[in-house]
Enzyme design. Structure first.
Site, PDB file in Angstrom:
ATOM      1  N   GLU A 183       0.825  -1.209   0.000  1.00 53.45           N
ATOM      2  CA  GLU A 183       0.000   0.000   0.000  1.00 53.45           C
ATOM      3  C   GLU A 183       0.857   1.257   0.000  1.00 53.45           C
ATOM      4  OE1 GLU A 183      -2.928   0.247  -0.753  1.00 53.45           O
ATOM      5  OE2 GLU A 183      -3.716  -1.764  -0.450  1.00 53.45           O
ATOM      6  N   TYR A 226      -6.314   6.845   3.752  1.00 58.60           N
ATOM      7  CA  TYR A 226      -6.483   5.769   2.764  1.00 58.60           C
ATOM      8  C   TYR A 226      -5.794   4.485   3.211  1.00 58.60           C
ATOM      9  CZ  TYR A 226      -5.378   2.545  -0.833  1.00 58.60           C
ATOM     10  OH  TYR A 226      -5.210   1.367  -1.483  1.00 58.60           O
ATOM     11  N   ASP A 231      -9.558   5.879  -2.573  1.00 59.66           N
ATOM     12  CA  ASP A 231      -8.371   6.350  -3.298  1.00 59.66           C
ATOM     13  C   ASP A 231      -8.860   7.018  -4.584  1.00 59.66           C
ATOM     14  OD1 ASP A 231      -9.189   4.160  -4.805  1.00 59.66           O
ATOM     15  OD2 ASP A 231      -7.168   3.840  -5.548  1.00 59.66           O
ATOM     16  N   CYS A 245     -13.164   1.265 -15.526  1.00 58.12           N
ATOM     17  CA  CYS A 245     -13.619   2.637 -15.252  1.00 58.12           C
ATOM     18  C   CYS A 245     -12.398   3.559 -15.188  1.00 58.12           C
ATOM     19  CB  CYS A 245     -14.421   2.675 -13.949  1.00 58.12           C
ATOM     20  SG  CYS A 245     -15.379   4.184 -13.739  1.00 58.12           S
ATOM     21  N   CYS A 280     -25.012   2.597 -12.955  1.00 60.25           N
ATOM     22  CA  CYS A 280     -24.240   3.824 -13.130  1.00 60.25           C
ATOM     23  C   CYS A 280     -25.071   4.983 -13.680  1.00 60.25           C
ATOM     24  CB  CYS A 280     -23.061   3.540 -14.063  1.00 60.25           C
ATOM     25  SG  CYS A 280     -21.955   4.948 -14.273  1.00 60.25           S
TER      26      CYS A 280
END
Length: 356
Positions: free
Chosen positions: A45, A128, A146, A198, A214
């Site tokens: 991360e 985050y 994020d 996306c 969506c």
DNA sequence: GATACGTGGTA
DNA sequence: TTACCAAGTAT
């Protein structure tokens, strides 16, 4: 369908997609394996902050092989870790990585905190990363936001508020769609979706598992979400760097201060970087200027570094702290990219010089 | 909220 | 080639 059912459908659709299409990444435990290793999740991360999966891959392999657990990393010397991080960028992450590893090793008995709050208190762990580690490594329900999630959520709900003002609204919407179970998989699924379908440009709405959920896909331009303010132009700066070589084939390297650009990294001695930097060399010698400055682009400015090189006597010591480094081993010095390129330019010029 | 902080890939 | 973009954090 009731609103709550609609909300649940989003998580269900996404997890079904993830069960089939999850990317195989080195820090993800293979299906059926033991629970994720918090050390590896945390390390990945931190490396992935503002950094692509492709760039992180080799660094993650190198770090986990050399330092297989948090105790090993905590026991390492600063310079070794900084050099291993060289080229990955955002070097404050490497300094915080070590500080965090040592905090876990010393103050937490070698075990990572298993709550968002506990994780958030560690160096280099922000909102985050704390949420991501809590969810992925410890199975906690946490709201992981994020840049991918921001984009996906802004499109799902066609949020028209521009960033960064939209952040609270986006976080709130993410909270609503985050499931109580499998919040870690949900977060990773959102990021996989954002990275592969996306996407920021040319999203593949035709194959999106959330197409039916969506709002943006019903608009003229789904890719327009999230709305962002225009960015400011980067200023251009100038600087000088000095390659000081000794007859025994060693070059003078310094360590940059912890604060500021390339903080804590080995480097060539260099001037300030601004509109009119002081080009006075650190010592008197017969300087040769490398014809073409090294052009380099940072996050908030671009730089043209003029490189100079000189050969000095074996008994010379340049001013300030530094070390003589074997030129043949320059690749092991852990120079950040700007100085690696400056070194390359200087060495090329040096060969030209030797032929005269 | 705004700014500092790297690098390499993509269109 | 310019411009944008990538699993953010600290101040």
């Amino acid at each position: 369908m009731r609103v709550e059912d609609n909300i649940k459908k989003i998580a269900a659709d996404l997890l079904a997609y993830y069960d089939v299409h999850a990317r195989k990444l080195p820090w993800r435990a293979p299906p059926g394996a033991n629970a994720a290793d918090p050390y590896r999740i945390w390390l990945s991360e931190v490396m992935l902050q503002q950094t692509t999966v492709a760039a992180v891959g080799p660094y993650f392999a190198k770090f986990t092989k050399r330092w297989p657990d948090v105790a090993a990393l905590a026991a390492e010397e600063d310079a070794e870790v900084m050099a291993a991080w060289a080229g990955l960028g955002y070097y404050a992450r490497a300094r915080n990585l070590l500080a965090c590893a040592r905090a876990v090793a010393d103050a937490h008995g070698g075990t990572f905190p298993d709550t968002e709050e506990g994780l958030r208190a560690l160096p280099g762990v922000g909102a985050y990363t704390a949420a991501a580690v809590a969810a992925i490594a410890f199975g906690r329900r946490a709201v992981v936001v994020d840049a991918n999630v921001e984009r996906v959520v802004a499109r799902l709900f066609a949020i028209a508020t521009p960033l960064p003002a939209a952040r609270p609204e986006i976080r709130s919407a993410t909270d609503v769609i985050t499931p109580d179970l499998r919040a870690g998989d949900f977060a990773q699924a959102m990021m996989d979706l954002g990275a592969t379908i996306c996407t920021a440009r040319n999203p593949a709405c035709g194959i999106c598992p959330l197409r039916d959920d969506c709002a943006a896909v019903l608009t003229a331009d789904p890719a327009a979400f999230p709305i962002k303010a225009a960015k400011k132009a980067k200023p251009h700066r100038l600087g000088h760097g000095w390659w000081i070589e000794r007859p025994d084939g060693h070059v003078w390297l310094v360590r940059r201060p912890d604060k500021g650009m390339l903080g804590g990294m080995r480097a060539l001695p260099s001037s300030e970087w601004n509109d009119a930097p002081d080009g006075t060399p650190p010592l008197v010698a017969r300087w040769r200027r490398v014809a073409e400055p090294v052009a380099h682009v940072f996050t908030h400015f671009s730089l043209a570094l003029t490189v100079h090189h000189a050969h000095v006597g074996q008994d010379v010591t340049p001013p300030g702290d530094g070390e003589w480094w074997p030129v043949a081993e320059i690749g092991r010095a852990g120079l950040p990219t700007l100085f690696a390129r400056a070194a390359e330019a200087a060495m090329k010029e040096g060969k030209k010089d030797a032929r005269l």
